[in-house]
Design an enzyme around this catalytic site. Structure first.
Site, PDB file in Angstrom:
ATOM      1  NE  ARG A  10      15.424  34.786  20.563  1.00 34.75           N
ATOM      2  CZ  ARG A  10      15.347  33.987  19.499  1.00 34.75           C
ATOM      3  NH1 ARG A  10      14.661  32.862  19.585  1.00 34.75           N
ATOM      4  NH2 ARG A  10      15.937  34.311  18.381  1.00 34.75           N
TER       5      ARG A  10
ATOM      6  CE  LYS B 213      25.384  43.599  39.644  1.00 30.38           C
ATOM      7  NZ  LYS B 213      26.599  44.241  40.156  1.00 30.38           N
TER       8      LYS B 213
ATOM      9  CD  GLU C 228      31.845  40.736  49.130  1.00 29.19           C
ATOM     10  OE1 GLU C 228      31.050  41.689  49.286  1.00 29.19           O
ATOM     11  OE2 GLU C 228      32.792  40.755  48.312  1.00 29.19           O
TER      12      GLU C 228
ATOM     13  CE  LYS D  21      23.431  41.362  45.905  1.00 32.88           C
ATOM     14  NZ  LYS D  21      24.382  40.495  45.246  1.00 32.88           N
TER      15      LYS D  21
ATOM     16  CD  GLU E 256      26.132  47.828  40.346  1.00 32.33           C
ATOM     17  OE1 GLU E 256      25.906  46.624  40.512  1.00 32.33           O
ATOM     18  OE2 GLU E 256      27.244  48.316  40.212  1.00 32.33           O
TER      19      GLU E 256
ATOM     20  NE  ARG F 268      22.658  44.710  42.549  1.00 31.11           N
ATOM     21  CZ  ARG F 268      22.112  43.669  41.940  1.00 31.11           C
ATOM     22  NH1 ARG F 268      20.969  43.798  41.295  1.00 31.11           N
ATOM     23  NH2 ARG F 268      22.676  42.476  41.979  1.00 31.11           N
TER      24      ARG F 268
ATOM     25  CG  ASN G  72      30.242  48.731  43.735  1.00 26.25           C
ATOM     26  OD1 ASN G  72      30.147  47.521  43.629  1.00 26.25           O
ATOM     27  ND2 ASN G  72      29.796  49.585  42.831  1.00 26.25           N
TER      28      ASN G  72
ATOM     29  CG  HIS H 137      33.585  45.490  46.210  1.00 29.11           C
ATOM     30  ND1 HIS H 137      33.200  45.464  47.539  1.00 29.11           N
ATOM     31  CD2 HIS H 137      33.355  44.238  45.737  1.00 29.11           C
ATOM     32  CE1 HIS H 137      32.748  44.255  47.825  1.00 29.11           C
ATOM     33  NE2 HIS H 137      32.837  43.492  46.752  1.00 29.11           N
TER      34      HIS H 137
ATOM     35  CG  HIS I 212      37.189  45.216  41.867  1.00 25.82           C
ATOM     36  ND1 HIS I 212      35.987  45.816  41.624  1.00 25.82           N
ATOM     37  CD2 HIS I 212      36.925  43.899  42.056  1.00 25.82           C
ATOM     38  CE1 HIS I 212      35.029  44.906  41.679  1.00 25.82           C
ATOM     39  NE2 HIS I 212      35.569  43.742  41.947  1.00 25.82           N
TER      40      HIS I 212
ATOM     41  CG  HIS J 208      36.356  39.381  45.509  1.00 29.02           C
ATOM     42  ND1 HIS J 208      36.505  40.485  44.686  1.00 29.02           N
ATOM     43  CD2 HIS J 208      35.169  39.531  46.144  1.00 29.02           C
ATOM     44  CE1 HIS J 208      35.436  41.256  44.831  1.00 29.02           C
ATOM     45  NE2 HIS J 208      34.608  40.703  45.699  1.00 29.02           N
TER      46      HIS J 208
HETATM   47  N1  LIG Z   1      26.422  37.490  40.753  1.00 27.86           N
HETATM   48  C1  LIG Z   1      26.807  38.287  41.711  1.00 27.86           C
HETATM   49  O1  LIG Z   1      26.086  39.186  42.156  1.00 27.86           O
HETATM   50  C2  LIG Z   1      28.165  38.078  42.319  1.00 27.86           C
HETATM   51  C3  LIG Z   1      28.521  38.743  43.496  1.00 27.86           C
HETATM   52  C4  LIG Z   1      29.763  38.481  44.058  1.00 27.86           C
HETATM   53  C5  LIG Z   1      30.620  37.572  43.449  1.00 27.86           C
HETATM   54  N2  LIG Z   1      30.251  36.960  42.301  1.00 27.86           N
HETATM   55  C6  LIG Z   1      31.134  35.983  41.643  1.00 27.86           C
HETATM   56  O2  LIG Z   1      31.252  34.867  42.517  1.00 27.86           O
HETATM   57  C7  LIG Z   1      32.486  34.204  42.239  1.00 27.86           C
HETATM   58  C8  LIG Z   1      33.151  33.871  43.546  1.00 27.86           C
HETATM   59  O3  LIG Z   1      32.308  33.036  44.294  1.00 27.86           O
HETATM   60  P1  LIG Z   1      32.882  31.959  45.327  1.00 27.86           P
HETATM   61  O4  LIG Z   1      33.803  32.629  46.251  1.00 27.86           O
HETATM   62  O5  LIG Z   1      31.752  31.187  45.824  1.00 27.86           O
HETATM   63  O6  LIG Z   1      33.834  31.093  44.375  1.00 27.86           O
HETATM   64  P2  LIG Z   1      33.717  29.583  43.858  1.00 27.86           P
HETATM   65  O7  LIG Z   1      32.439  29.322  43.223  1.00 27.86           O
HETATM   66  O8  LIG Z   1      34.961  29.358  43.067  1.00 27.86           O
HETATM   67  O9  LIG Z   1      33.760  28.752  45.224  1.00 27.86           O
HETATM   68  C9  LIG Z   1      34.908  28.788  46.019  1.00 27.86           C
HETATM   69  C10 LIG Z   1      35.505  27.380  46.192  1.00 27.86           C
HETATM   70  O10 LIG Z   1      34.735  26.688  47.161  1.00 27.86           O
HETATM   71  C11 LIG Z   1      34.308  25.443  46.638  1.00 27.86           C
HETATM   72  N3  LIG Z   1      33.041  25.175  47.292  1.00 27.86           N
HETATM   73  C12 LIG Z   1      31.860  25.827  47.160  1.00 27.86           C
HETATM   74  N4  LIG Z   1      30.976  25.364  48.049  1.00 27.86           N
HETATM   75  C13 LIG Z   1      31.597  24.398  48.765  1.00 27.86           C
HETATM   76  C14 LIG Z   1      31.214  23.572  49.845  1.00 27.86           C
HETATM   77  N5  LIG Z   1      30.015  23.657  50.417  1.00 27.86           N
HETATM   78  N6  LIG Z   1      32.111  22.665  50.303  1.00 27.86           N
HETATM   79  C15 LIG Z   1      33.355  22.583  49.768  1.00 27.86           C
HETATM   80  N7  LIG Z   1      33.787  23.369  48.766  1.00 27.86           N
HETATM   81  C16 LIG Z   1      32.912  24.252  48.273  1.00 27.86           C
HETATM   82  C17 LIG Z   1      34.265  25.640  45.148  1.00 27.86           C
HETATM   83  O11 LIG Z   1      34.376  24.419  44.464  1.00 27.86           O
HETATM   84  C18 LIG Z   1      35.494  26.528  44.936  1.00 27.86           C
HETATM   85  O12 LIG Z   1      36.659  25.746  44.926  1.00 27.86           O
HETATM   86  C19 LIG Z   1      33.289  35.128  41.348  1.00 27.86           C
HETATM   87  O13 LIG Z   1      33.283  34.653  40.035  1.00 27.86           O
HETATM   88  C20 LIG Z   1      32.540  36.456  41.430  1.00 27.86           C
HETATM   89  O14 LIG Z   1      32.663  37.232  40.252  1.00 27.86           O
HETATM   90  C21 LIG Z   1      29.045  37.190  41.732  1.00 27.86           C
END
Ligand SMILES: NC(=O)c1ccc[n+]([C@@H]2O[C@H](COP(=O)([O-])OP(=O)(O)OC[C@H]3O[C@@H](n4cnc5c(N)ncnc54)[C@H](O)[C@@H]3O)[C@@H](O)[C@H]2O)c1
Length: 354
Positions: free
Chosen positions: A121, A143, A185, A225, A235, A239, A243, A246, A250, A262
């Site tokens: 929990r 999130k 972003e 942010k 949201e 918030r 988007n 987006h 998307h 993305h």
């Molecule tokens: N929670 C939220 O508010 C929110 C907002 C936007 C996106 N997201 C989510 O985030 C995800 C995308 O995030 P991302 O782009 O970081 O993807 P990811 O976590 O897959 O990282 C991208 C790649 O970079 C590598 N990596 C990360 N840091 C590194 C570093 N310092 N050195 C070398 N390699 C490194 C990872 O292993 C991966 O291969 C999606 O699942 C998306 O839905 C969440």
């Protein structure tokens, strides 16, 4: 060290940004958490690069550390992986007073955050984001979640971390494609937040400038942010301006079937939606050209043949962010000022006219 405070009704926490912060993780965590077991969740790319120094620092500060590594990539954000993590934590006797730390990009942050928010929990949680996207966006705001086969982020929670620790030096090992994708972003946040922030990104003329300016870009992004999340944590309204780009993005990302990252899809989405609003006289003329210039400077795409097909409109109609029979578009009133523009789903084809 730069510090940004996020003040929410149920919790206040800090986002700390400093070069070399990874070696100070133990002291930072010890200032918040009593000695306990920590589940350090990372992925197969980040773990070999940075886990050891974080683990060493945590152990020196009196914590017991268990490292859990998932495969790098979006495929790890799924219930099967989560279920294995629950079992591993149980097997290692994690209890309600222990904690989870995410060390990785947005995938690890979302997955580990969801794990922390649901295990027994909810147990304590800290974010150490290592991709640019995670440092400027996903680690702030609470999130968490995993994907279903039918769509991304369909299962999740709002669960704020106890602190977010950002070390911009780790970006040196991130691939250029992921660096530039995360930067999309940042352009989005600059376009919707303020002219000052926009002027900051006008100094980015090639991908290597992103690394050079990373600390300032990260600080401006998380400050913005944090403000948005403070005003609208769940949201319900404001918030939604995050988007920007987006909604179209998307749909393009899904149609591209993995060919567009993305951030690349969002880049196209921002340019296309701004052109539409500019054509309608709701966005001042010239802003689309300014957006294009900044995005093209780092090699981001600005158009796609995938836009305008019947499948594209079908995807827009089924966007999970739609409210009832309407879709909320985000547009720029000026550079640095965004607003929401609801359109009935039945009128979306005519409105976009793509
Ligand atoms: N929670 C939220 O508010 C929110 C907002 C936007 C996106 N997201 C989510 O985030 C995800 C995308 O995030 P991302 O782009 O970081 O993807 P990811 O976590 O897959 O990282 C991208 C790649 O970079 C590598 N990596 C990360 N840091 C590194 C570093 N310092 N050195 C070398 N390699 C490194 C990872 O292993 C991966 O291969 C999606 O699942 C998306 O839905 C969440």
């Amino acid at each position: 060290m730069k510090t940004v405070t996020v003040t929410l009704p149920a919790k206040t926490y800090q986002i700390k940004i400093a070069a070399g912060l990874l070696t100070q993780v133990g002291n930072e965590v010890a200032s918040l958490w009593s000695p306990r077991k920590i589940a350090l969740v990372s992925d197969s790319h980040v773990e070999p690069l940075y886990c050891e120094q974080v683990e060493t620092s945590l152990i020196a500060a009196g914590f017991t550390v268990h490292v859990y590594r998932v495969r790098a990539g979006e495929d790890s954000k799924q219930l099967g992986v989560l279920s294995s993590l629950y079992e591993e934590l149980l097997g290692d006797d994690f209890g309600r007073s222990d904690g989870v730390i995410a060390l990785g990009g947005g995938v690890v942050g979302d997955l580990a955050g969801f794990l922390a928010s649901t295990y027994m929990r909810g147990i304590s949680f800290i974010q150490i984001p290592t991709s640019l996207l995670a440092q400027v966006d996903s680690s702030v705001g609470g999130k968490t979640g995993v994907d279903l086969n039918t769509g991304k982020n369909l299962i999740g929670t709002f669960y704020q971390p106890d602190v977010v620790l950002i070390d911009p030096t780790v970006l040196q090992t991130l691939s250029q494609r992921f660096l530039v994708e995360g930067y999309a972003e940042i352009v989005k946040m600059a376009a919707i937040s303020s002219l000052d922030f926009w002027h900051l990104i006008e100094n980015i003329n090639q991908p290597k400038d992103i690394l050079k300016q990373a600390p300032a870009l990260i600080e401006a992004s998380v400050r913005f942010k944090a403000q948005i999340v403070e005003a609208d944590e769940k949201e319900g309204g404001l918030r939604q301006i995050l988007n920007f780009g987006h909604t179209l993005g998307h749909a393009i990302e899904l149609l591209a079937g993995g060919q567009l990252a993305h951030g690349e899809a969002v880049s196209i989405g921002m340019v296309q939606i701004t052109q539409i609003f500019e054509d309608r006289g709701l966005t001042p003329s010239g802003i689309t050209a300014q957006l294009k210039k900044q995005l093209l400077a780092v090699g981001l795409p600005i158009s796609s043949d995938l836009i305008g097909s019947p499948q594209f409109y079908e995807l827009l109609k089924h966007d999970k962010k739609n409210h009832g029979d309407q879709l909320t578009l985000v547009y720029l009133k000026e550079l640095g000022t965004a607003d929401l523009y609801p359109v009935k789903l039945t009128a979306i084809h005519n409105f976009l006219n793509l």
